[in-house]
Write a protein that holds these residues in place. Structure first.
Motif: not given
Length: 315
Positions: A28-43
């Motif tokens: 596995v030479v690289a991983v593509y994923t969605q940009p970090d998103r706000p989560a939890g009560r503190g967003r």
């Protein structure tokens, strides 16, 4: 023979296949994923489950907002991959990206294609009362889950399965199916999907999660299970939302102090230690687990204690 692979995925469902690849002879030479998103009560900005695993293994992580730009496509091409493996990534792959890996792009899809193309195959299969689900390994093309199929693995759907429990069984099956397909890849014959058998698994919305008690009890139970854990089926009780987490369809009519014919759809007609019995358009639903607003999930029996619920109507 090991392949050079770029892996693309975002939610928890994508983690098991990535783990399998990291434990295999493939690179596995690289991983593509969605940009970090706000989560939890503190967003707070939170990395995806796939990104967290990639960072644990010191893998390069790419998080483009889009793969349509020249710059994003040049970055992707620089990895010089044999294959791209895509599992619930969440970004559209333009033709230029699909054509870049030497052996193309493979997708792990959580249904037996061509049934349930689209965003919510697990939930729609449960809601429709399907007896079987599974994994399809397919070649990606420009359409939505329309590519040629390479390998399938089936899994029965049990009456008590929720979207969460079926997800948790399909995720490792996806990893297993991927590794089998990669081992057989040179000899696998792509099979074109039958468009006459195709159906679409539309994205879930909160608006559809309110239960219509005029419906058949069996179908209501399927929806309650399909919407667990999201968007979570609900009803209004005394104008307050009550989440419905688990239920069973009842064949024999259960009632307290009135004839079955006098009950209206949505009326709470009986209570015992197994749950609350709700009259439906046809049959009854026994609610076994609920979640009142602002409270934790609890058994329906516990919820009913100290409340006079018989005769009240869920809307």
């Amino acid at each position: 023979m090991g392949y050079r692979i770029v892996f693309a995925g975002t939610p928890e469902f994508s983690v098991a296949p990535l783990r399998a690849l990291l434990a295999s002879e493939h690179e596995v030479v690289a991983v593509y994923t969605q940009p970090d998103r706000p989560a939890g009560r503190g967003r707070k900005l939170t990395p995806s489950p796939v990104k967290q695993l990639a960072l644990e293994h010191q893998l390069p992580v790419e998080q483009p907002e889009s793969l349509k730009t020249t710059a994003a496509q040049a970055t992707f091409a620089a990895y010089q991959t044999d294959l791209m493996i895509v599992v619930a990534y969440g970004l559209l792959l333009p033709p230029a990206v699909l054509a870049t890996p030497k052996l193309g792009c493979l997708n792990i899809h959580a249904s037996l294609l061509p049934r349930w193309r689209g965003a919510a195959p697990i939930q729609r299969a449960i809601a429709a009362g399907d007896a079987v689900s599974g994994i399809t390994i397919m070649q990606m093309d420009a359409g939505l889950d329309t590519g040629a199929m390479l390998y399938k693995a089936e899994l029965p759907i049990h009456p008590e399965d929720t979207a969460q429990s079926l997800h948790d069984k399909l995720a490792p099956l996806g990893a297993q199916a991927l590794m089998t397909a990669l081992a057989l890849l040179p000899g696998l014959t792509p099979k074109v999907q039958d468009e006459q058998q195709a159906c679409y698994a539309a994205k879930l919305t909160k608006a559809e999660a309110q239960i219509d008690w005029q419906a058949d009890a069996i179908n209501i139970v399927r929806l309650i299970h399909a919407y667990n854990p999201w968007p979570m089926a609900f009803a209004l009780l005394e104008e307050q939302p009550l989440r419905l987490l688990n239920a069973q369809a009842v064949t024999a009519t259960v009632t307290t102090g009135a004839t079955a014919q006098s009950h209206q759809a949505g009326e709470i007609v009986a209570l015992d230690k197994t749950g609350l019995y709700i009259a439906c358009g046809q049959g009854q639903v026994r609610l076994t687990q609920v979640q009142p607003a602002g409270k934790k999930p609890m058994s329906a029996y516990d919820f009913a204690q100290a409340r006079n619920l018989i005769g009240q109507v869920l809307r």
